[in-house]
Design an enzyme around this catalytic site. Structure first.
Site, mmCIF file in Angstrom:
data_model
loop_
_atom_site.group_PDB
_atom_site.id
_atom_site.type_symbol
_atom_site.label_atom_id
_atom_site.label_comp_id
_atom_site.label_asym_id
_atom_site.label_seq_id
_atom_site.Cartn_x
_atom_site.Cartn_y
_atom_site.Cartn_z
ATOM 1 N N ASP A 174 9.110 2.875 2.115
ATOM 2 C CA ASP A 174 7.939 3.683 2.445
ATOM 3 C C ASP A 174 7.677 3.510 3.933
ATOM 4 O O ASP A 174 7.144 2.484 4.371
ATOM 5 C CB ASP A 174 6.745 3.220 1.604
ATOM 6 N N PHE B 70 0.855 -1.183 0.000
ATOM 7 C CA PHE B 70 0.000 0.000 0.000
ATOM 8 C C PHE B 70 0.887 1.227 0.000
ATOM 9 O O PHE B 70 1.645 1.457 0.941
ATOM 10 C CB PHE B 70 -0.949 0.048 1.197
ATOM 11 N N LYS C 173 2.351 11.191 7.320
ATOM 12 C CA LYS C 173 1.524 10.976 8.515
ATOM 13 C C LYS C 173 2.009 11.703 9.775
ATOM 14 O O LYS C 173 1.779 12.900 9.903
ATOM 15 C CB LYS C 173 1.327 9.483 8.736
HETATM 16 C C1 LIG Z 1 -1.001 6.131 4.443
HETATM 17 C C2 LIG Z 1 0.055 5.566 3.606
HETATM 18 C C3 LIG Z 1 0.339 6.109 2.339
HETATM 19 C C4 LIG Z 1 -0.477 7.207 1.704
HETATM 20 O O1 LIG Z 1 -0.477 8.384 2.442
HETATM 21 P P1 LIG Z 1 -1.599 9.492 2.127
HETATM 22 O O2 LIG Z 1 -1.222 10.638 3.021
HETATM 23 O O3 LIG Z 1 -2.917 8.886 2.499
HETATM 24 O O4 LIG Z 1 -1.507 9.811 0.687
HETATM 25 C C5 LIG Z 1 1.400 5.565 1.633
HETATM 26 N N1 LIG Z 1 2.129 4.559 2.129
HETATM 27 C C6 LIG Z 1 1.881 4.006 3.326
HETATM 28 C C7 LIG Z 1 2.736 2.889 3.832
HETATM 29 C C8 LIG Z 1 0.823 4.475 4.104
HETATM 30 O O5 LIG Z 1 0.545 3.901 5.271
#
Ligand SMILES: *Cc1c(COP(=O)(O)O)cnc(C)c1O
Length: 411
Positions: free
Chosen positions: A236, A143, A265
């Site tokens: 990520d 994700f 985040k």
């Molecule tokens: C939440 C998340 C995203 C996307 O972030 P947004 O601010 O919602 O665009 C990408 N990668 C990971 C691992 C995430 O948990």
């Protein structure tokens, strides 16, 4: 049961809003520390933390002051100009992370897009990949956000259905999870590497997929594989980073360093969106003026807050607390020892409880926990994710554990 006021507000959202979420039936109005209140004044303990964006707690008093002060002074300028807070923020983030350069965006998905652009340019201009041939290897179950490029390489059908055509240049390898052991996963990545591969992009722990924690040593092996083949390792850590797993970054558990790092985040101190891609000058220098940008990226309001939010990770002991209370929480969840629980896993205050599919539905369990004053969220129908703010106290956690135990034993 939602009150008539909550009912009204819920109906309004349903009437006027796109239905791209399925929220629990509670209308929140106020937050403080680890707690949230609905419009009727009912109090809940937050076990979701906006998918790990609320590490510092809701409305951290000092961050509230900073945001108020900065908002009344200077909030938005665009990067057409230098701004007072930006340099300090960049210096802070490079200092704590050990990366040379930072490129700021707003949402996580934008920072992932930035990483993809950086990896490709590096691939063409440093590695010498033939024009438009660059490939990035991703993992199944990944994700990375919701842009069309990103969902194009997701293995989740519901994220993609009806949104194609998708871009090329992504290949999927097997994440180290479930049936796929460490050696098999690494072999899978190895088999996808060719002369056009510019990067491997993975989450060190897959959050949205249900807190999938790979076998110990996997990330180290992946690091070795990338180094051996002159491929960038990009992690990520939008969700796993900044203390969520009990270390500053999840990769610190394996003593490695990626070539690129994506944050988001919690970087915004639970106040506003700010994300970043971090890397070496070798990679980042491929961005020149005009090649990439964002109107709001690196704005004075967000960078002022984020700079202090980084310091507070240490001053408020958030990373330590995550490590200590995370282990404690996991052991208590394991001790519930009930037939509806299939697995308890995670690192730090980021724990997934996988339920036996045939015995209980995770969404129903979330509703039962809601009635007990706990806000929780399921992922993929069978996993409940517990991710309280990292400032939660042991007493607050003990209260939650007692409620979770009671609800699970009542089934
Ligand atoms: C939440 C998340 C995203 C996307 O972030 P947004 O601010 O919602 O665009 C990408 N990668 C990971 C691992 C995430 O948990």
């Amino acid at each position: 049961m939602p009150s008539s006021l909550q009912d009204q507000l819920i109906k309004k959202e349903e009437l006027f809003g796109a239905q791209n979420y399925a929220p629990l039936a509670v209308v929140l109005e106020k937050g403080e520390g680890a707690y949230l209140w609905d419009v009727d004044g009912n109090k809940y303990l937050d076990m979701v933390s906006a998918y790990s964006a609320v590490s510092h707690g809701h409305s951290h008093p000092e961050l509230v002051k900073i945001i108020q002060k900065q908002a009344s002074k200077l909030a938005i300028t665009s990067r057409a100009f230098y701004t007072e807070p930006f340099g300090d923020f960049l210096e802070k983030l490079t200092n704590v992370s050990g990366f040379e350069n930072v490129l700021t965006m707003n949402t996580g998905a934008e920072a992932v897009e930035t990483a993809i652009k950086a990896a490709r340019r590096w691939g063409y201009k440093t590695k010498g990949i033939k024009e438009d041939a660059a490939e990035i290897i991703v993992a199944d179950g990944n994700f990375h956000g919701r842009t069309t490029t990103i969902v194009g390489f997701s293995s989740e059908e519901s994220y993609k259905d009806g949104f194609g055509p998708f871009g090329k240049g992504f290949v999927e390898a097997k994440y180290c999870w479930s049936e796929c052991d460490l050696e098999t996963s690494i072999k899978s990545f190895e088999s996808k590497i060719n002369k056009n591969t510019c990067a491997v992009l993975v989450e060190p722990i897959q959050g949205e997929a249900g807190i999938r924690v790979p076998e110990e040593g996997w990330l180290k092996k992946l690091r070795e594989l990338c180094s051996k083949n002159n491929v960038l390792l990009i992690l990520d850590e939008i969700q796993s980073g900044l203390g969520r797993t009990g270390k500053l970054f999840a990769y610190d558990h394996e003593n490695i360093k990626p070539d690129g790092l994506i944050l988001g985040k919690a970087l915004g101190g639970a106040m506003l969106p700010i994300s970043a891609f971090l890397s070496s000058k070798e990679v980042m220098d491929h961005f020149n003026a005009g090649s990439h940008g964002s109107t709001f990226g690196g704005n004075p309001l967000a960078t002022k807050v984020a700079c202090r939010a980084i310091e507070l990770l240490y001053e408020d002991d958030l990373i330590e607390n995550s490590a200590k209370l995370g282990e404690y929480f996991k052991s208590k969840l394991k001790a519930i020892d009930n037939k509806i629980i299939k697995d308890v896993r995670g690192k730090g205050l980021w724990i997934g409880v996988e339920l036996e599919k045939s015995k209980v539905n995770a969404k129903n369990l979330c509703l039962m926990l809601l009635n007990e004053g706990l806000l929780c969220k399921e992922t993929h129908k069978t996993v409940i994710r517990f991710a309280p703010p990292l400032m939660i106290t042991k007493n607050e956690l003990d209260w939650a554990i007692q409620k979770i135990t009671k609800v699970i034993r009542s089934i």
